[in-house]
Write a protein that holds these residues in place. Structure first.
Motif, PDB file in Angstrom:
ATOM      1  N   ASN A 294       0.868  -1.176   0.000  1.00 57.63           N
ATOM      2  CA  ASN A 294       0.000   0.000   0.000  1.00 57.63           C
ATOM      3  C   ASN A 294       0.905   1.227   0.000  1.00 57.63           C
ATOM      4  OD1 ASN A 294      -2.215   1.761   0.318  1.00 57.63           O
ATOM      5  ND2 ASN A 294      -2.107   1.626   2.549  1.00 57.63           N
ATOM      6  N   PRO A 295       1.467   1.592  -1.170  1.00 58.56           N
ATOM      7  CA  PRO A 295       2.435   2.692  -1.213  1.00 58.56           C
ATOM      8  C   PRO A 295       1.729   4.038  -1.056  1.00 58.56           C
ATOM      9  CG  PRO A 295       1.913   2.002  -3.437  1.00 58.56           C
ATOM     10  CD  PRO A 295       1.183   1.058  -2.517  1.00 58.56           C
ATOM     11  N   PRO A 296       2.480   5.099  -0.813  1.00 50.66           N
ATOM     12  CA  PRO A 296       1.861   6.429  -0.836  1.00 50.66           C
ATOM     13  C   PRO A 296       1.165   6.653  -2.164  1.00 50.66           C
ATOM     14  CG  PRO A 296       4.098   6.536   0.023  1.00 50.66           C
ATOM     15  CD  PRO A 296       3.920   5.160  -0.521  1.00 50.66           C
ATOM     16  N   TRP A 297      -0.001   7.271  -2.107  1.00 48.25           N
ATOM     17  CA  TRP A 297      -0.847   7.329  -3.295  1.00 48.25           C
ATOM     18  C   TRP A 297      -0.571   8.499  -4.236  1.00 48.25           C
ATOM     19  CZ3 TRP A 297      -6.011   6.260  -0.222  1.00 48.25           C
ATOM     20  CH2 TRP A 297      -6.041   4.910   0.143  1.00 48.25           C
ATOM     21  N   VAL A 298       0.072   9.546  -3.739  1.00 49.27           N
ATOM     22  CA  VAL A 298       0.202  10.775  -4.524  1.00 49.27           C
ATOM     23  C   VAL A 298       1.670  11.074  -4.795  1.00 49.27           C
ATOM     24  CG1 VAL A 298      -0.350  13.235  -4.637  1.00 49.27           C
ATOM     25  CG2 VAL A 298      -1.923  11.662  -3.470  1.00 49.27           C
ATOM     26  N   PRO A 299       2.070  11.191  -6.074  1.00 50.84           N
ATOM     27  CA  PRO A 299       3.468  11.485  -6.397  1.00 50.84           C
ATOM     28  C   PRO A 299       3.788  12.963  -6.210  1.00 50.84           C
ATOM     29  CG  PRO A 299       2.200  11.241  -8.409  1.00 50.84           C
ATOM     30  CD  PRO A 299       1.255  10.940  -7.284  1.00 50.84           C
ATOM     31  N   ALA A 300       4.017  13.348  -4.959  1.00 49.46           N
ATOM     32  CA  ALA A 300       4.370  14.724  -4.627  1.00 49.46           C
ATOM     33  C   ALA A 300       5.322  14.695  -3.446  1.00 49.46           C
ATOM     34  CB  ALA A 300       3.117  15.539  -4.297  1.00 49.46           C
ATOM     35  N   ARG A 301       5.935  15.827  -3.142  1.00 50.18           N
ATOM     36  CA  ARG A 301       6.959  15.887  -2.104  1.00 50.18           C
ATOM     37  C   ARG A 301       6.329  16.017  -0.719  1.00 50.18           C
ATOM     38  NH1 ARG A 301       9.818  19.788   0.637  1.00 50.18           N
ATOM     39  NH2 ARG A 301       8.626  21.446  -0.399  1.00 50.18           N
ATOM     40  N   PRO A 302       6.653  15.125   0.211  1.00 43.95           N
ATOM     41  CA  PRO A 302       6.156  15.266   1.582  1.00 43.95           C
ATOM     42  C   PRO A 302       6.918  16.365   2.310  1.00 43.95           C
ATOM     43  CG  PRO A 302       7.597  13.371   1.442  1.00 43.95           C
ATOM     44  CD  PRO A 302       7.463  13.904   0.042  1.00 43.95           C
ATOM     45  N   VAL A 303       6.261  17.007   3.269  1.00 46.20           N
ATOM     46  CA  VAL A 303       6.917  18.065   4.030  1.00 46.20           C
ATOM     47  C   VAL A 303       6.963  17.746   5.519  1.00 46.20           C
ATOM     48  CG1 VAL A 303       6.375  19.868   2.361  1.00 46.20           C
ATOM     49  CG2 VAL A 303       4.758  19.378   4.196  1.00 46.20           C
ATOM     50  N   SER A 304       6.576  16.544   5.900  1.00 47.27           N
ATOM     51  CA  SER A 304       6.659  16.117   7.292  1.00 47.27           C
ATOM     52  C   SER A 304       6.788  14.593   7.303  1.00 47.27           C
ATOM     53  CB  SER A 304       5.426  16.544   8.078  1.00 47.27           C
ATOM     54  OG  SER A 304       4.293  15.798   7.686  1.00 47.27           O
ATOM     55  N   PRO A 305       7.255  14.010   8.406  1.00 49.33           N
ATOM     56  CA  PRO A 305       7.386  12.549   8.458  1.00 49.33           C
ATOM     57  C   PRO A 305       6.074  11.823   8.184  1.00 49.33           C
ATOM     58  CG  PRO A 305       8.597  13.550  10.250  1.00 49.33           C
ATOM     59  CD  PRO A 305       7.827  14.661   9.591  1.00 49.33           C
ATOM     60  N   LEU A 306       4.975  12.328   8.721  1.00 49.57           N
ATOM     61  CA  LEU A 306       3.694  11.663   8.521  1.00 49.57           C
ATOM     62  C   LEU A 306       3.281  11.665   7.053  1.00 49.57           C
ATOM     63  CD1 LEU A 306       1.429  10.219  10.036  1.00 49.57           C
ATOM     64  CD2 LEU A 306       0.285  12.422  10.296  1.00 49.57           C
ATOM     65  N   GLU A 307       3.651  12.717   6.320  1.00 48.69           N
ATOM     66  CA  GLU A 307       3.250  12.816   4.919  1.00 48.69           C
ATOM     67  C   GLU A 307       3.954  11.814   4.022  1.00 48.69           C
ATOM     68  OE1 GLU A 307       1.535  17.314   4.298  1.00 48.69           O
ATOM     69  OE2 GLU A 307       3.437  16.773   3.370  1.00 48.69           O
ATOM     70  N   HIS A 308       5.001  11.181   4.517  1.00 46.43           N
ATOM     71  CA  HIS A 308       5.660  10.145   3.713  1.00 46.43           C
ATOM     72  C   HIS A 308       4.726   8.975   3.439  1.00 46.43           C
ATOM     73  CE1 HIS A 308       9.854  11.503   3.358  1.00 46.43           C
ATOM     74  NE2 HIS A 308       9.653  12.105   4.523  1.00 46.43           N
ATOM     75  N   ALA A 309       3.676   8.816   4.249  1.00 42.72           N
ATOM     76  CA  ALA A 309       2.694   7.759   4.018  1.00 42.72           C
ATOM     77  C   ALA A 309       1.695   8.139   2.937  1.00 42.72           C
ATOM     78  CB  ALA A 309       1.952   7.435   5.309  1.00 42.72           C
TER      79      ALA A 309
END
Length: 402
Positions: A294-309
């Protein structure tokens, strides 16, 4: 700080107080840089003055009452959210921009403007700062006891530091989630997420794993069946596969915080005999009859650790999963890719590009199970991304080696 960490690994923040320059360590879960300008404030500061300073990039180190600081943060949030007189909506601005000249699809413009707005909001609200003692106590009137919550987020502390009130409130919320847990009806139990580990609050992908037919190879040799759960996070999908009767599940994860979280959840569910949590970059050694991701769904840059999911720059994890799948499947085995099509609705990845990635990895799609999300944001018409969320479909792609 985490036990054994060198204080030099953390940046410092400086300010002038009572005629002298003071310095402390700076902590930020989103890896935001320390503010360059800091002023001291207390209960006498008005929300309008604080808002002006925050918008100018001046941080406010609070020396007043803790509960008044919370009220001030709420007042700052209201000022950010108040629509400016005559200001166009994000969607309207995007439509106007597109009509003039743009190479991006309209949804992509809306998405990028939304992300920019959210980033600016977080930066502004992050300008209200607190001091923490070495034992995580906050030296303010009416300050709550946050020692346990901070220890869960930061590890063992050894030095005083400065962090934003907004970050602290997120840490407190994460602690409450960890204590309360997230009910997973299909497990008949609760999953307890850690700070920085994505909570399984969106049930549709869990439902898909619970209902998809298991590969026949697992059913033929149940005592020797092995499944891999790539990027296990809280361990919820590994636990579900074990509950479905998979004899041995390898829960693969690279993030140390998620590994500790998954191990605790598996232990509390008494599934240690079936589920093994391993720290690996992506795939564990060996092959499996079933590989779930179940990889991250959106190909964009995360800006916090939680957003890496949620955000996966360049679809890196998706590509890694697909490109490594054929080498890690037993003959007759299956790969299950759990993926929302939000990226398609945002104009960030097309369906044909996804299918091309699958084909290039030597895989075929032989089945796809779909479901619609039912979380509250689907009905939020004020959300600039409402149209995309309303059209979203989450799928379990069943893959085989070509």
């Amino acid at each position: 700080m985490h036990a054994g960490e060198d204080v030099k690994e953390f940046p410092t923040v400086s300010w002038r107080e009572k005629g002298e320059v003071r310095t402390a360590l700076w902590r930020s879960g989103s890896d935001s840089p320390p503010p360059k300008r800091v002023v001291i404030a207390d209960d006498r500061m008005t929300a309008d003055v604080a808002y002006h300073l925050a918008c100018e990039g001046v941080a406010i180190l609070w020396r007043g009452d803790f509960q008044n600081a919370r009220q001030l943060l709420a007042a700052l949030a209201r000022r950010i959210e108040e629509p400016r007189k005559g200001k166009k909506s994000t969607a309207a601005e995007a439509e106007e921009s597109r009509s003039v000249s743009s190479s991006l699809p309209l949804p992509a413009e809306v998405f990028h403007r939304y992300r920019l707005t959210q980033s600016q909001r977080a930066r502004t609200l992050g300008m209200l700062l607190l001091s923490f003692d070495a034992d995580f106590r906050i030296p303010l009137r009416r300050a709550p006891d946050v020692r346990q919550a901070c220890a869960e987020a930061y590890g063992k502390a050894t030095m005083p530091f400065i962090a934003s009130l907004r970050e602290l409130l997120g840490i407190i919320g994460a602690h409450e989630w960890r204590v309360k847990g997230v009910e997973v009806p299909l497990l008949g139990a609760r999953i307890h997420p850690y700070y920085g580990v994505f909570a399984p609050i969106r049930a549709e992908y869990v439902d898909l794993v619970a209902t998809a037919p298991l590969p026949s190879i697992l059913l033929k040799t149940p005592a020797h069946g092995v499944a891999f759960d790539i990027g296990t996070g809280t361990g919820v999908l590994s636990a579900l596969l074990a509950k479905r009767g998979v004899a041995h599940v390898v829960a693969a994860e690279r993030d140390p915080r998620a590994i500790a979280c998954a191990r605790d959840n598996i232990a509390s569910l008494k599934l240690d005999a079936q589920v093994e949590v391993r720290q690996v970059d992506l795939y564990p050694d060996g092959c499996a009859a079933l590989v779930v991701c179940n990889p991250p769904w959106v190909p964009a840059r995360p800006v916090s650790p939680l957003e890496h999911a949620v955000y996966d720059p360049g679809s890196s994890m998706l590509r890694g999963f697909l490109n490594g799948l054929a080498a890690h499947l037993e003959p007759g085995g299956e790969g299950w890719l759990l993926l929302s099509d939000l990226a398609e609705h945002f104009g960030l990845r097309t369906r044909s590009e996804l299918l091309a990635l699958i084909d290039a990895a030597g895989l075929i799609v032989f089945d796809r199970i779909e479901t619609r999300p039912h979380h509250p944001r689907v009905a939020d018409v004020s959300d600039p991304l409402h149209a995309a969320r309303q059209a979203e479909v989450t799928s379990l792609w069943r893959l085989r080696v070509r």
